[in-house]
Design an enzyme around this catalytic site. Structure first.
Site, PDB file in Angstrom:
ATOM      1  CB  CYS A 330      34.790  53.371  32.024  1.00 49.73           C
ATOM      2  SG  CYS A 330      36.500  53.641  32.565  1.00 49.73           S
ATOM      3  CG  HIS A 427      34.412  48.715  34.072  1.00 50.12           C
ATOM      4  ND1 HIS A 427      33.992  48.853  32.770  1.00 50.12           N
ATOM      5  CD2 HIS A 427      35.433  49.602  34.241  1.00 50.12           C
ATOM      6  CE1 HIS A 427      34.724  49.772  32.171  1.00 50.12           C
ATOM      7  NE2 HIS A 427      35.601  50.242  33.036  1.00 50.12           N
TER       8      HIS A 427
END
Length: 481
Positions: A330, A427
């Site tokens: 991310c 994630h």
């Protein structure tokens, strides 16, 4: 249906863990139970079944309850971006970034959506277990409060206070809280419990009786330290351990100042062949590191400046020359590129910053926030896994031609030409056993047959049994109204 609220005499006293354990205990009693936290402040978030985001602690509590997480479980989420400002999430959606003083003025407006969510949960379940935030003793914040006594008064929910004896001064914590509460707030408190006790609980009997005598509140037990707490996802970055003892394959995660979704590391920490180290500010990257992880961040450009201030950019370059592997997730993926532009000032002052240059990609902040659960296939190993995206920004560049994964047939992430530097927006990938094993094997580590998710379920059962053994749960559940 009835509800009960657990408030703490301070931050990090174990409220989240207590509510998770109570949820699992209620479920074992064949009650339909749901967790609820009116307002949470955390950069560790989960994507919900209804396409929003909530605090990771409420997602764990939902798991303990046997439920899919939904935005009603945490209607207001604050995600700090600076010391003075935070992204504000209401019913799972970002409504903007506010400075603390501005949010304080807007906060009373949020009681309505908080009560809407609470009432929907009450209508659907036998019991709602509510978690407070911080401490009701912060009476300077009482005006407009939606997280503690302000919510309890508005919803008429009884409150049990939790004190943290591990920090010391627990008698003052509980008695002092009553002293500073106004009479109407104090009338909602129906009891207390003591958390994180180490040693022989009989040694605290006099202190326990003193609290009961001074406050007039009934005690519901002294809970010994739960050794399995480290096997459950932590919500606060302060809870992250320095080193997870394990095997010879060394993973180092950079503890960024606005680190986000750091529970990505938990499954790696559980691997027998892996040692995970959280590298703190001012510490140098160890020369024997095998894999460096750049985690998510709530302020990517700000944390890139923080990273450089620690000299970690130099350490990463040396690690790369030694043939070490790097994974950016991310915000960490965005940092690995050549440039990060934020023309609208979404995460801070408008502008752009040079990236670390370890991947030939560029990121532009803007557009709608991506909040989605995905199923993916790892390009290098073919392993399938599920995960979630929760980010603002789009990343493009030549290294995206070598994607980290495929999602619905589309490329995701980027990988360097030699395969040693990887970036992805996904994630939760390491929670999937097959992917984690194949990923580690490819880097020269020995992945195990660990069933990570089954381990979390087992630990929640152990936590519920721990509460049953040491607290008066019949008495606690009887308090709910």
């Amino acid at each position: 249906m009835p509800a009960l609220m657990i408030q703490g005499c301070g931050s990090n006293v174990g409220k989240s863990m207590l509510v998770a354990g109570l949820c699992r205990a209620a479920r074992r009693r064949r009650l339909t139970v749901a967790p609820f936290k009116p307002q949470n402040m955390s950069n560790n978030a989960a994507v919900t079944a209804d396409g929003g985001e909530i605090g990771r602690a409420q997602a764990l509590q939902a798991l303990a309850s046997g439920l899919e997480p939904v935005t009603d479980m945490n209607p207001v989420l604050l995600k700090p971006e600076t010391d003075l400002g935070a992204q504000v999430i209401v019913h799972g959606r970002r409504i903007g970034t506010m400075r603390a003083r501005d949010y304080s003025r807007r906060k009373p407006e949020l009681m309505a959506p908080v009560l809407e969510s609470f009432n929907r949960l009450k209508a659907a379940h036998d019991l709602v277990l509510v978690e407070g935030a911080g401490s009701p003793a912060e009476v300077n914040l009482r005006a407009g409060d939606i997280a503690n006594m302000g919510f309890a008064r508005a919803a008429d929910v009884p409150v049990v206070l939790a004190g943290d004896i591990d920090r010391g001064g627990v008698i003052a914590q509980v008695v002092g809280t009553q002293t500073v509460l106004d009479a109407e707030d104090a009338a909602l408190v129906v009891g207390f419990l003591i958390n994180k006790f180490r040693g022989d609980p009989r040694l605290f009997e006099a202190g326990y009786r003193l609290i009961e005598g001074r406050t007039g509140w009934r005690g519901y037990g002294v809970l010994p330290w739960f050794p399995g707490a480290s096997r459950l996802p932590a919500e606060d970055a302060l809870d992250l351990g320095r080193v997870a003892k394990g095997g010879p394959f060394r993973v180092v995660c950079l503890a960024l100042s606005r680190i986000a979704n750091f529970d990505d590391l938990d499954p790696l920490s559980a691997e027998p062949a892996v040692s995970v180290t959280m590298l703190r500010a001012g510490e140098a990257l160890p020369g024997d590191t095998d894999l460096v992880i750049l985690p998510g961040s709530k302020s990517t450009r700000g944390d890139l400046t923080f990273l450089r201030a620690q000299g970690w950019d130099i350490d990463l370059a040396a690690h790369r020359r030694r043939g070490g592997a790097v994974l950016g997730i991310c915000g960490g993926f965005q940092m690995l590129g050549t440039r990060i532009a934020d023309p609208e000032g979404i995460e801070g002052p408008a502008g752009e910053s040079p990236g670390l240059g370890l991947l030939d990609v560029e990121t532009v902040m803007g557009g709608d926030k991506t909040l989605t659960r995905v199923s993916a296939r790892h390009t290098a190993t073919g392993a399938e896994f599920d995960g979630y995206e929760i980010h603002i920004g789009r990343t493009r560049g030549p290294d995206c031609a070598r994607p980290f994964a495929e999602v619905a047939g589309q490329p995701e992430g980027a990988v360097s030409g030699d395969g040693r530097v990887m970036g992805s927006y996904l994630h939760g990938m390491f929670s999937v056993d097959g992917f984690r094993r194949d990923f580690l094997d490819r880097l020269g580590a020995q992945g195990s047959g660990l069933d990570y998710r089954a381990g979390v379920e087992k630990t929640l059962d152990e936590l519920a049994a721990h509460l049953e053994a040491h607290l008066d749960l019949d008495g606690l559940f009887a308090l709910a109204r």
